[in-house]
Design a protein around this motif. Structure first.
Motif, PDB file in Angstrom:
ATOM      1  N   ARG A 247      95.001  13.667  20.456  1.00 53.56           N
ATOM      2  CA  ARG A 247      94.363  12.472  19.921  1.00 53.56           C
ATOM      3  C   ARG A 247      93.512  12.761  18.682  1.00 53.56           C
ATOM      4  O   ARG A 247      92.808  11.880  18.189  1.00 53.56           O
ATOM      5  CB  ARG A 247      93.516  11.820  21.010  1.00 53.56           C
ATOM      6  CG  ARG A 247      94.368  11.248  22.138  1.00 53.56           C
ATOM      7  CD  ARG A 247      93.548  10.637  23.228  1.00 53.56           C
ATOM      8  NE  ARG A 247      94.390   9.823  24.102  1.00 53.56           N
ATOM      9  CZ  ARG A 247      93.950   9.180  25.183  1.00 53.56           C
ATOM     10  NH1 ARG A 247      92.668   9.252  25.514  1.00 53.56           N
ATOM     11  NH2 ARG A 247      94.764   8.460  25.911  1.00 53.56           N
ATOM     12  N   GLN A 248      93.602  13.990  18.191  1.00 52.83           N
ATOM     13  CA  GLN A 248      92.741  14.349  17.053  1.00 52.83           C
ATOM     14  C   GLN A 248      93.003  13.504  15.805  1.00 52.83           C
ATOM     15  O   GLN A 248      92.042  13.159  15.095  1.00 52.83           O
ATOM     16  CB  GLN A 248      92.853  15.838  16.734  1.00 52.83           C
ATOM     17  CG  GLN A 248      91.693  16.347  15.896  1.00 52.83           C
ATOM     18  CD  GLN A 248      91.687  17.844  15.693  1.00 52.83           C
ATOM     19  OE1 GLN A 248      91.549  18.310  14.563  1.00 52.83           O
ATOM     20  NE2 GLN A 248      91.834  18.617  16.761  1.00 52.83           N
ATOM     21  N   PRO A 249      94.248  13.123  15.496  1.00 50.17           N
ATOM     22  CA  PRO A 249      94.437  12.230  14.343  1.00 50.17           C
ATOM     23  C   PRO A 249      93.716  10.891  14.513  1.00 50.17           C
ATOM     24  O   PRO A 249      93.124  10.373  13.556  1.00 50.17           O
ATOM     25  CB  PRO A 249      95.953  12.052  14.290  1.00 50.17           C
ATOM     26  CG  PRO A 249      96.501  13.298  14.923  1.00 50.17           C
ATOM     27  CD  PRO A 249      95.535  13.619  16.026  1.00 50.17           C
ATOM     28  N   GLU A 250      93.734  10.344  15.736  1.00 55.53           N
ATOM     29  CA  GLU A 250      93.018   9.095  15.991  1.00 55.53           C
ATOM     30  C   GLU A 250      91.514   9.313  15.950  1.00 55.53           C
ATOM     31  O   GLU A 250      90.757   8.459  15.461  1.00 55.53           O
ATOM     32  CB  GLU A 250      93.426   8.534  17.356  1.00 55.53           C
ATOM     33  CG  GLU A 250      94.901   8.206  17.482  1.00 55.53           C
ATOM     34  CD  GLU A 250      95.304   8.023  18.925  1.00 55.53           C
ATOM     35  OE1 GLU A 250      95.169   6.895  19.443  1.00 55.53           O
ATOM     36  OE2 GLU A 250      95.745   9.006  19.549  1.00 55.53           O
ATOM     37  N   ILE A 251      91.080  10.464  16.444  1.00 54.10           N
ATOM     38  CA  ILE A 251      89.660  10.812  16.401  1.00 54.10           C
ATOM     39  C   ILE A 251      89.187  10.905  14.955  1.00 54.10           C
ATOM     40  O   ILE A 251      88.112  10.404  14.591  1.00 54.10           O
ATOM     41  CB  ILE A 251      89.417  12.138  17.145  1.00 54.10           C
ATOM     42  CG1 ILE A 251      89.662  11.952  18.649  1.00 54.10           C
ATOM     43  CG2 ILE A 251      88.007  12.660  16.895  1.00 54.10           C
ATOM     44  CD1 ILE A 251      89.735  13.260  19.417  1.00 54.10           C
ATOM     45  N   ALA A 252      90.007  11.531  14.112  1.00 52.50           N
ATOM     46  CA  ALA A 252      89.662  11.675  12.701  1.00 52.50           C
ATOM     47  C   ALA A 252      89.487  10.317  12.035  1.00 52.50           C
ATOM     48  O   ALA A 252      88.586  10.123  11.208  1.00 52.50           O
ATOM     49  CB  ALA A 252      90.731  12.495  11.985  1.00 52.50           C
ATOM     50  N   ALA A 253      90.347   9.361  12.416  1.00 52.11           N
ATOM     51  CA  ALA A 253      90.240   8.018  11.837  1.00 52.11           C
ATOM     52  C   ALA A 253      88.932   7.348  12.250  1.00 52.11           C
ATOM     53  O   ALA A 253      88.297   6.646  11.450  1.00 52.11           O
ATOM     54  CB  ALA A 253      91.435   7.173  12.269  1.00 52.11           C
ATOM     55  N   VAL A 254      88.505   7.574  13.487  1.00 50.85           N
ATOM     56  CA  VAL A 254      87.272   6.962  13.991  1.00 50.85           C
ATOM     57  C   VAL A 254      86.048   7.579  13.322  1.00 50.85           C
ATOM     58  O   VAL A 254      85.108   6.865  12.946  1.00 50.85           O
ATOM     59  CB  VAL A 254      87.194   7.091  15.531  1.00 50.85           C
ATOM     60  CG1 VAL A 254      85.800   6.724  16.035  1.00 50.85           C
ATOM     61  CG2 VAL A 254      88.241   6.198  16.189  1.00 50.85           C
ATOM     62  N   VAL A 255      86.037   8.907  13.172  1.00 50.46           N
ATOM     63  CA  VAL A 255      84.855   9.550  12.586  1.00 50.46           C
ATOM     64  C   VAL A 255      84.898   9.526  11.058  1.00 50.46           C
ATOM     65  O   VAL A 255      83.911   9.866  10.405  1.00 50.46           O
ATOM     66  CB  VAL A 255      84.696  11.007  13.091  1.00 50.46           C
ATOM     67  CG1 VAL A 255      84.537  11.038  14.598  1.00 50.46           C
ATOM     68  CG2 VAL A 255      85.858  11.894  12.649  1.00 50.46           C
ATOM     69  N   GLY A 256      86.028   9.145  10.507  1.00 51.23           N
ATOM     70  CA  GLY A 256      86.112   8.943   9.073  1.00 51.23           C
ATOM     71  C   GLY A 256      86.196  10.199   8.232  1.00 51.23           C
ATOM     72  O   GLY A 256      85.703  10.227   7.097  1.00 51.23           O
ATOM     73  N   ARG A 257      86.823  11.260   8.777  1.00 50.55           N
ATOM     74  CA  ARG A 257      87.004  12.478   7.988  1.00 50.55           C
ATOM     75  C   ARG A 257      88.188  13.274   8.544  1.00 50.55           C
ATOM     76  O   ARG A 257      88.562  13.128   9.715  1.00 50.55           O
ATOM     77  CB  ARG A 257      85.770  13.356   7.991  1.00 50.55           C
ATOM     78  CG  ARG A 257      85.334  13.850   9.351  1.00 50.55           C
ATOM     79  CD  ARG A 257      84.382  15.036   9.274  1.00 50.55           C
ATOM     80  NE  ARG A 257      85.072  16.251   8.850  1.00 50.55           N
ATOM     81  CZ  ARG A 257      84.508  17.467   8.873  1.00 50.55           C
ATOM     82  NH1 ARG A 257      83.247  17.600   9.272  1.00 50.55           N
ATOM     83  NH2 ARG A 257      85.180  18.527   8.492  1.00 50.55           N
ATOM     84  N   GLU A 258      88.771  14.099   7.698  1.00 50.98           N
ATOM     85  CA  GLU A 258      89.841  14.980   8.144  1.00 50.98           C
ATOM     86  C   GLU A 258      89.255  16.052   9.066  1.00 50.98           C
ATOM     87  O   GLU A 258      88.149  16.547   8.840  1.00 50.98           O
ATOM     88  CB  GLU A 258      90.529  15.642   6.948  1.00 50.98           C
ATOM     89  CG  GLU A 258      91.327  14.672   6.083  1.00 50.98           C
ATOM     90  CD  GLU A 258      92.530  14.097   6.797  1.00 50.98           C
ATOM     91  OE1 GLU A 258      93.158  14.835   7.582  1.00 50.98           O
ATOM     92  OE2 GLU A 258      92.816  12.898   6.605  1.00 50.98           O
ATOM     93  N   LEU A 259      90.014  16.409  10.085  1.00 57.92           N
ATOM     94  CA  LEU A 259      89.558  17.434  11.018  1.00 57.92           C
ATOM     95  C   LEU A 259      90.513  18.633  10.984  1.00 57.92           C
ATOM     96  O   LEU A 259      90.231  19.629  10.367  1.00 57.92           O
ATOM     97  CB  LEU A 259      89.422  16.850  12.429  1.00 57.92           C
ATOM     98  CG  LEU A 259      88.381  15.722  12.576  1.00 57.92           C
ATOM     99  CD1 LEU A 259      88.449  15.083  13.940  1.00 57.92           C
ATOM    100  CD2 LEU A 259      86.983  16.242  12.283  1.00 57.92           C
ATOM    101  N   GLY A 260      91.643  18.528  11.643  1.00 58.20           N
ATOM    102  CA  GLY A 260      92.665  19.573  11.568  1.00 58.20           C
ATOM    103  C   GLY A 260      92.282  20.886  12.228  1.00 58.20           C
ATOM    104  O   GLY A 260      92.704  21.957  11.779  1.00 58.20           O
ATOM    105  N   LEU A 261      91.483  20.823  13.301  1.00 61.71           N
ATOM    106  CA  LEU A 261      91.096  22.044  14.010  1.00 61.71           C
ATOM    107  C   LEU A 261      92.094  22.329  15.127  1.00 61.71           C
ATOM    108  O   LEU A 261      92.209  21.533  16.069  1.00 61.71           O
ATOM    109  CB  LEU A 261      89.691  21.908  14.591  1.00 61.71           C
ATOM    110  CG  LEU A 261      89.142  23.162  15.299  1.00 61.71           C
ATOM    111  CD1 LEU A 261      88.913  24.289  14.288  1.00 61.71           C
ATOM    112  CD2 LEU A 261      87.847  22.836  16.047  1.00 61.71           C
ATOM    113  N   PRO A 262      92.841  23.431  15.081  1.00 59.44           N
ATOM    114  CA  PRO A 262      93.776  23.751  16.163  1.00 59.44           C
ATOM    115  C   PRO A 262      93.044  23.921  17.488  1.00 59.44           C
ATOM    116  O   PRO A 262      91.929  24.455  17.532  1.00 59.44           O
ATOM    117  CB  PRO A 262      94.412  25.067  15.711  1.00 59.44           C
ATOM    118  CG  PRO A 262      94.206  25.114  14.230  1.00 59.44           C
ATOM    119  CD  PRO A 262      92.891  24.428  13.993  1.00 59.44           C
TER     120      PRO A 262
END
Length: 299
Positions: A247-262
């Motif tokens: 769910r990290q892509p959806e999480i990134a959209a909610v927090v408003g920044r790229e994440l991409g942490l394996p």
């Protein structure tokens, strides 16, 4: 003869959404000369929801799971923190009840007998694979088996809730100041990264009714780990993995920044240090690419 033997309870998620956890656990056991006798007749632990309907239901279902291991005279081993928390807590409760409320245990055994199952004896232990590595196999022995040290890899542990605090007694770690995952990292040559959220909830239990709050919580943990310098996050819980990775892509959209942490499962990380090729560990199944982690390790 194998070095260690366990009655293996894989749980539901590792046989479905996180098949890579099943693959990497098998690879880890083979590499460390550990025999896993899979409990193919075991059922879902209920993930903490059975008790919302009936405590008797949760206790009976998991007394049966434990009894399957007891008939083999082996400890029950799981790689799922939620399963560990639920089944381990039931085991603690029923062991106490054998003294304080034997009629309750007898009632459960009656239900098991109706299904042709062995009774609950309270004669074994419920053990997460992390506890098996730390307590049974031993970190010195594990370190000696490392063939490809994970030097330079900065790992952020994510313990989650169930593993540390669902049971009353944990003899392998401090539930509020744990070090077992970090000690495994050190044994593999990796560098532990500390951050505030490593022992907090990932947000998975909230996702079904408060999705944005769930993602905000998970996003906070991921951002803290990134800010602390982590190359990857490592968790012993498949449900935490589902929330933090899939769910990290959806999480990134909610927090408003790229994440991409394996986000790696614990057995995957250890297997890499044992020289097992990534192709055997299902690392290509993750939503967040693990390529940056593998590149850093020279794969």
């Amino acid at each position: 003869m194998p070095l260690l033997r366990y009655a293996y309870y894989p749980g539901c998620v590792a046989q479905g959404a996180c098949r890579e956890l099943y693959l990497s656990t098998t690879a880890l056991a083979d590499a460390l000369d550990i025999e896993l006798v899979e409990l193919k007749q075991a059922t879902c632990c209920g993930s903490g929801t059975f008790k919302e309907e009936s405590q008797l239901l949760e206790d009976t279902v998991n007394a049966r799971n434990i009894a399957l291991a007891e008939t083999l005279n082996l400890p029950l081993l799981t790689h799922c923190s939620t399963c560990q928390g639920v089944i381990g807590h039931v085991d603690e409760r029923l062991k106490r009840a054998q003294v304080s409320n034997p009629a309750y245990v007898k009632r459960i055994d009656g239900w098991l007998q109706r299904e042709g199952c062995a009774p609950y004896r309270g004669s074994t232990e419920v053990k997460h694979i992390l506890w098996a590595l730390v307590g049974d196999y031993g970190l010195d022995r594990l370190s000696a088996r490392v063939t490809r040290a994970l030097a330079g890899l900065k790992c952020a542990a994510f313990y989650g809730c169930y593993l540390l605090r669902a049971q009353d007694n944990i003899s392998y770690d401090d539930p509020f100041h744990p070090e077992s995952l970090e000690n495994v990292f050190r044994a593999t040559g990796a560098t532990p990264i500390y951050y505030r959220g490593r022992i907090q909830c990932c947000g998975w239990p909230l996702a079904s009714y408060a999705q944005e709050e769930s993602f905000q919580l998970a996003g906070t943990h991921i951002q803290e780990a990134i800010a602390a310098g982590a190359d990857c996050m490592v968790t012993p819980c498949p449900l935490c993995h589902l929330n933090l990775d899939s769910r990290q892509p959806e999480i990134a959209a909610v927090v408003g920044r790229e994440l991409g942490l394996p986000v790696l499962h614990l057995p995957q990380l250890v297997c890499l240090a044992l020289g097992i090729p990534p192709s055997q560990l299902g690392l290509d199944r993750h939503v967040v690419s693990t390529r940056s982690t593998l590149n850093k390790l020279g794969f």
